[in-house]
Design a protein around this motif. Structure first.
Motif, PDB file in Angstrom:
ATOM      1  N   LYS A  14       0.725  -1.336  -0.185  1.00  0.00           N
ATOM      2  CA  LYS A  14      -0.047   0.047   0.204  1.00  0.00           C
ATOM      3  C   LYS A  14       0.724   1.358   0.063  1.00  0.00           C
ATOM      4  CE  LYS A  14      -3.344  -3.059   0.610  1.00  0.00           C
ATOM      5  NZ  LYS A  14      -3.969  -3.397  -0.695  1.00  0.00           N
ATOM      6  N   LYS A  15       2.001   1.330  -0.281  1.00  0.00           N
ATOM      7  CA  LYS A  15       3.076   2.122  -0.235  1.00  0.00           C
ATOM      8  C   LYS A  15       2.694   2.803  -1.672  1.00  0.00           C
ATOM      9  CE  LYS A  15       6.219  -0.083   2.721  1.00  0.00           C
ATOM     10  NZ  LYS A  15       7.618  -0.643   2.833  1.00  0.00           N
ATOM     11  N   LEU A  16       3.234   4.196  -1.736  1.00  0.00           N
ATOM     12  CA  LEU A  16       2.968   4.986  -3.000  1.00  0.00           C
ATOM     13  C   LEU A  16       4.495   5.234  -3.534  1.00  0.00           C
ATOM     14  CD1 LEU A  16       1.288   6.623  -5.041  1.00  0.00           C
ATOM     15  CD2 LEU A  16       1.636   8.761  -3.454  1.00  0.00           C
ATOM     16  N   TYR A  17       4.850   4.481  -4.646  1.00  0.00           N
ATOM     17  CA  TYR A  17       6.058   4.745  -5.395  1.00  0.00           C
ATOM     18  C   TYR A  17       6.052   5.828  -6.217  1.00  0.00           C
ATOM     19  CZ  TYR A  17       8.243   0.703  -2.957  1.00  0.00           C
ATOM     20  OH  TYR A  17       8.674  -0.276  -2.032  1.00  0.00           O
ATOM     21  N   VAL A  18       7.016   6.587  -6.093  1.00  0.00           N
ATOM     22  CA  VAL A  18       7.167   7.921  -7.023  1.00  0.00           C
ATOM     23  C   VAL A  18       8.222   7.972  -7.921  1.00  0.00           C
ATOM     24  CG1 VAL A  18       6.906  10.342  -7.526  1.00  0.00           C
ATOM     25  CG2 VAL A  18       5.734   9.120  -5.634  1.00  0.00           C
ATOM     26  N   GLY A  19       8.350   7.991  -9.185  1.00  0.00           N
ATOM     27  CA  GLY A  19       9.458   7.852  -9.983  1.00  0.00           C
ATOM     28  C   GLY A  19       9.749   9.458 -10.287  1.00  0.00           C
ATOM     29  N   SER A  20      10.922  10.147  -9.951  1.00  0.00           N
ATOM     30  CA  SER A  20      11.053  11.513 -10.253  1.00  0.00           C
ATOM     31  C   SER A  20      12.364  11.889 -10.824  1.00  0.00           C
ATOM     32  CB  SER A  20      11.095  12.100  -8.928  1.00  0.00           C
ATOM     33  OG  SER A  20       9.773  11.877  -8.164  1.00  0.00           O
ATOM     34  N   ASP A  21      12.284  13.076 -11.426  1.00  0.00           N
ATOM     35  CA  ASP A  21      13.423  13.910 -11.965  1.00  0.00           C
ATOM     36  C   ASP A  21      14.045  14.900 -10.852  1.00  0.00           C
ATOM     37  OD1 ASP A  21      14.078  12.929 -14.700  1.00  0.00           O
ATOM     38  OD2 ASP A  21      12.470  14.091 -15.602  1.00  0.00           O
ATOM     39  N   ASP A  22      14.946  15.569 -11.295  1.00  0.00           N
ATOM     40  CA  ASP A  22      15.154  16.664 -10.441  1.00  0.00           C
ATOM     41  C   ASP A  22      14.682  18.138 -10.852  1.00  0.00           C
ATOM     42  OD1 ASP A  22      16.842  18.245  -8.715  1.00  0.00           O
ATOM     43  OD2 ASP A  22      18.352  18.610 -10.165  1.00  0.00           O
ATOM     44  N   LEU A  23      14.158  18.594  -9.804  1.00  0.00           N
ATOM     45  CA  LEU A  23      13.533  20.098 -10.079  1.00  0.00           C
ATOM     46  C   LEU A  23      14.525  21.055 -10.365  1.00  0.00           C
ATOM     47  CD1 LEU A  23      10.829  20.120  -6.979  1.00  0.00           C
ATOM     48  CD2 LEU A  23      10.378  20.075  -9.594  1.00  0.00           C
ATOM     49  N   PRO A  24      14.253  21.748 -11.648  1.00  0.00           N
ATOM     50  CA  PRO A  24      15.723  22.630 -11.861  1.00  0.00           C
ATOM     51  C   PRO A  24      15.595  23.820 -10.955  1.00  0.00           C
ATOM     52  CG  PRO A  24      13.617  22.997 -13.226  1.00  0.00           C
ATOM     53  CD  PRO A  24      13.336  21.741 -12.555  1.00  0.00           C
ATOM     54  N   GLU A  25      14.659  24.262 -10.122  1.00  0.00           N
ATOM     55  CA  GLU A  25      14.634  25.625  -9.398  1.00  0.00           C
ATOM     56  C   GLU A  25      15.407  24.981  -8.080  1.00  0.00           C
ATOM     57  OE1 GLU A  25      10.287  24.036  -9.217  1.00  0.00           O
ATOM     58  OE2 GLU A  25      11.986  24.169 -10.781  1.00  0.00           O
ATOM     59  N   THR A  26      15.810  23.778  -7.864  1.00  0.00           N
ATOM     60  CA  THR A  26      16.252  23.505  -6.419  1.00  0.00           C
ATOM     61  C   THR A  26      17.892  22.947  -6.788  1.00  0.00           C
ATOM     62  OG1 THR A  26      15.481  21.237  -6.745  1.00  0.00           O
ATOM     63  CG2 THR A  26      14.178  23.131  -5.475  1.00  0.00           C
ATOM     64  N   ALA A  27      18.723  23.894  -7.223  1.00  0.00           N
ATOM     65  CA  ALA A  27      19.985  23.384  -7.571  1.00  0.00           C
ATOM     66  C   ALA A  27      20.874  22.875  -6.575  1.00  0.00           C
ATOM     67  CB  ALA A  27      20.745  24.777  -8.289  1.00  0.00           C
ATOM     68  N   ASP A  28      20.526  23.228  -5.289  1.00  0.00           N
ATOM     69  CA  ASP A  28      21.465  22.618  -4.113  1.00  0.00           C
ATOM     70  C   ASP A  28      20.930  21.062  -3.710  1.00  0.00           C
ATOM     71  OD1 ASP A  28      19.015  23.666  -3.383  1.00  0.00           O
ATOM     72  OD2 ASP A  28      19.594  24.009  -1.411  1.00  0.00           O
ATOM     73  N   VAL A  29      19.879  20.659  -4.387  1.00  0.00           N
ATOM     74  CA  VAL A  29      19.396  19.510  -4.019  1.00  0.00           C
ATOM     75  C   VAL A  29      19.319  18.703  -5.364  1.00  0.00           C
ATOM     76  CG1 VAL A  29      17.981  18.174  -2.876  1.00  0.00           C
ATOM     77  CG2 VAL A  29      18.670  20.461  -1.653  1.00  0.00           C
ATOM     78  N   ASN A  30      19.452  17.527  -5.393  1.00  0.00           N
ATOM     79  CA  ASN A  30      19.051  16.563  -6.648  1.00  0.00           C
ATOM     80  C   ASN A  30      18.041  15.647  -6.032  1.00  0.00           C
ATOM     81  OD1 ASN A  30      18.734  14.656  -8.649  1.00  0.00           O
ATOM     82  ND2 ASN A  30      21.126  14.722  -8.992  1.00  0.00           N
ATOM     83  N   GLU A  31      16.923  15.853  -6.541  1.00  0.00           N
ATOM     84  CA  GLU A  31      15.543  15.007  -6.084  1.00  0.00           C
ATOM     85  C   GLU A  31      15.161  13.743  -7.078  1.00  0.00           C
ATOM     86  OE1 GLU A  31      14.353  19.427  -5.023  1.00  0.00           O
ATOM     87  OE2 GLU A  31      14.998  18.287  -6.803  1.00  0.00           O
ATOM     88  N   SER A  32      16.255  13.601  -7.922  1.00  0.00           N
ATOM     89  CA  SER A  32      15.830  12.326  -9.004  1.00  0.00           C
ATOM     90  C   SER A  32      16.003  11.190  -8.320  1.00  0.00           C
ATOM     91  CB  SER A  32      16.939  12.329  -9.852  1.00  0.00           C
ATOM     92  OG  SER A  32      16.954  13.477 -11.003  1.00  0.00           O
ATOM     93  N   GLY A  33      15.047   9.875  -8.505  1.00  0.00           N
ATOM     94  CA  GLY A  33      15.021   8.677  -7.897  1.00  0.00           C
ATOM     95  C   GLY A  33      13.789   8.310  -7.532  1.00  0.00           C
ATOM     96  N   LEU A  34      13.766   7.076  -6.872  1.00  0.00           N
ATOM     97  CA  LEU A  34      12.645   6.372  -6.677  1.00  0.00           C
ATOM     98  C   LEU A  34      12.197   6.824  -5.137  1.00  0.00           C
ATOM     99  CD1 LEU A  34      10.687   4.491  -7.552  1.00  0.00           C
ATOM    100  CD2 LEU A  34      11.890   2.503  -6.356  1.00  0.00           C
ATOM    101  N   HIS A  35      11.160   7.587  -5.154  1.00  0.00           N
ATOM    102  CA  HIS A  35      10.697   8.085  -3.620  1.00  0.00           C
ATOM    103  C   HIS A  35       9.629   7.184  -3.120  1.00  0.00           C
ATOM    104  CE1 HIS A  35      13.007  11.966  -3.852  1.00  0.00           C
ATOM    105  NE2 HIS A  35      12.524  11.905  -5.065  1.00  0.00           N
TER     106      HIS A  35
END
Length: 570
Positions: A71-92
């Protein structure tokens, strides 16, 4: 203490025994009315979806998967360009209730096996128990579950993967590399078999019928591929259009193929026969679809073009819900503010049963959670009743809906032409003491929730004057104490005038007081009995005096009669 009806002035008076009048309950022996009622603003039982939360904890979401087991929510993501200091890419991995991040798997192998930060573009299938199979640029096929430090993965040989889905077996996936469709092993990314088409964009698998449907937007056609032979067995023409493709999905129940095409959804049955076409609001384009096997409904996400120069473009998208079998809309479209296609296509995931729906917005970097609401449907309505004044009356009504409806009782004093709320009557059962002035009033309950308002059928209350024979009698004095129990028995012994022969006072005479009832009353001495059912307002002493006077007058008349009788001469 039972309150007076708020619209009726209180008045003093003795109350009869309490009578519980539950207008919709068979337990009292009264007839149960049909549920009845009506929807005030929408029909009873109308389904609607409403936004209840927005999650901004998973970067730029590109795809969603609600795991059927964990029942977990899996999210496939890219990096947000406006958050240059953090890379959010990955499987959340998120908690679907509140969007909190349980873990993030950001590392996956590259073409040489070296781990690196990877964007996760498509979620292909759930792993048993927990976890997901996914694809990542440019040719990666990976697997990971909640808590993993890094994903396992391998690279498909050849060109970049343009689309991928779950395979025909648990150990495989299908990938498109342009017009080439291949069946690929998940663990090794080795190609088991391939077929080359004239062109192609996206595809969907009908595992139950052993079929793959591959759309070719440029040529406006759809290819049917037999899973056993992995060859094209049929070509289906798609409607002419401008050349924009959205999605290709198969309804697992019926095998119908849903294709997002320009600003419409074209639906074919499992044999390729056209069933119908859906159109969204304005120029919105269909970009994602999901099916719920429990409700047999289809959920379609429409995105705005995001071009303000284009007529009808407002930057807002919509979610529509349809019966999969006949394409009929089953819920009012939900506006999704700011959802457009300029920075990527949306994704949708549906909780089994359709209670919750998740829609990704890659432009805003958020996931919207929507919940289903159902307008109140009346299951019990009050029925007409007649009671005596002073009676305690309880009106009961019930309705079902999601979320649980609230209730307000209403009353009409003009035969239902106008209605007003009863102050404080906000429970399914409303209790008050009936007065004569309540007679003719009509009552109903109004139920409401986020999806609408519903009202019960009306109930008319008739109030009558209490029956005076149900109790009480006047007090007694010297003639003894009269009975007040309404049984008609005589009072206790008291002083009476005249004995059995009409002579002097007799202490042993029969009771002289009077009881009200059907057995009558004994007056004075002897056996002089009032007619059955009679009632006297006098006291016992007064009755005895009147009886003694009657005896004296009778005796005097008899003496006069003897004195005036002529004597006999014989």
């Amino acid at each position: 203490m039972t309150p007076r009806h708020p619209l009726t002035p209180g008045r003093a008076g003795a109350a009869s025994a309490a009578l519980a009048l539950v207008l919709a309950s068979a337990a009292t022996g009264s007839p149960v009315s049909a549920a009845g009622g009506e929807g005030a603003d929408v029909p009873q039982g109308t389904v609607a979806y409403r936004s209840v939360a927005q999650f901004t904890t998973a970067g730029k979401p590109r795809d969603l998967l609600l795991h059927p087991d964990s029942k977990k929510l899996y999210v496939g993501s890219d990096d947000l360009p406006e958050t240059a200091d953090v890379n959010e890419s990955g499987l959340h991995v998120l908690d679907p209730a509140d969007g909190k991040v349980r873990s993030t798997v950001g590392q996956a192998p590259g073409p040489t096996g070296t781990l690196g930060r990877r964007a996760m573009r498509q979620l292909l299938a759930p792993l048993p128990g927990d976890g997901a199979v996914f694809s990542y640029p440019l040719r990666g096929i990976g697997t990971a579950k909640d808590g993993d430090a890094a994903a396992a993965g391998a690279w498909v040989p050849g060109a970049a993967v343009t689309h991928a889905t779950a395979g025909l077996t648990p150990s495989t996936v299908l990938v498109a590399q342009g017009p080439v469709l291949s069946e690929v092993d998940i663990a090794t990314a080795a190609v088991r078999r391939s077929v080359t088409l004239e062109g192609g964009d996206g595809f969907a698998v009908d595992a139950a019928r052993g079929t793959v449907w591959f759309t070719d937007i440029a040529h406006r056609r759809m290819y049917r591929i037999d899973a056993a032979s992995f060859q094209v067995t049929e070509t289906v023409e798609l409607p002419a259009g401008e050349g924009f493709g959205g999605f290709t999905e198969v309804d697992p129940e019926t095998g119908a193929v849903w294709v997002g095409l320009d600003s419409s959804v074209v639906v074919h049955d499992a044999t390729g026969k056209r069933l119908g076409t859906l159109r969204g609001a304005g120029t919105d384009m269909p970009r994602a679809a999901a099916f719920d096997a429990t409700t047999h409904q289809a959920f379609v996400v429409w995105q705005d073009a995001g071009d303000s120069s284009q007529p009808g473009s407002d930057d807002d998208g919509t979610l529509t819900v349809h019966r999969a079998r006949d394409l009929q809309e089953v819920a009012k479209p939900v506006v999704l503010p700011g959802l457009h296609v300029q920075l990527g296509s949306a994704a949708v995931a549906v909780e089994p049963g359709g209670a919750s729906v998740f829609v990704s917005d890659p432009v805003a970097g958020r996931i919207t959670r929507l919940e289903r609401a159902t307008s109140p449907r009346v299951t019990r309505s009050p029925a007409d009743r007649s009671v005596a004044a002073g009676t305690e009356v309880s009106l009961t009504a019930e309705a079902e809906g999601v979320p649980r409806p609230t209730v307000v009782w209403q009353v009409s004093t003009d035969a239902g032409r106008t209605w007003q709320a009863v102050a404080g009557a906000t429970s399914p059962t409303y209790t008050f003491t009936a007065a004569l002035s309540d007679s003719g009033r009509r009552y109903r309950a109004e139920f409401g929730n986020d999806a609408g308002v519903g009202r019960t059928a009306e109930a008319t209350l008739t109030v009558t004057i209490p029956d005076p024979t149900t109790g009480g009698s006047g007090p007694s004095t010297a003639g003894g104490t009269g009975s007040t129990d309404g049984t008609g028995s005589t009072g206790s012994a008291g002083s009476t005038t005249g004995g059995s022969d009409g002579g002097s006072d007799g202490a042993s005479g029969t009771p002289g007081s009077v009881g009200v009832g059907s057995t009558g009353a004994t007056v004075g001495g002897g056996n002089h009995t009032a007619p059955s059912g009679g009632a006297l307002a006098s006291t016992g002493a007064t009755v005895a005096t009147l009886a003694g006077s009657a005896v004296a007058l009778t005796a005097a008349g008899w003496v006069l009669l003897r004195r005036t009788r002529p004597r006999s001469t014989g």
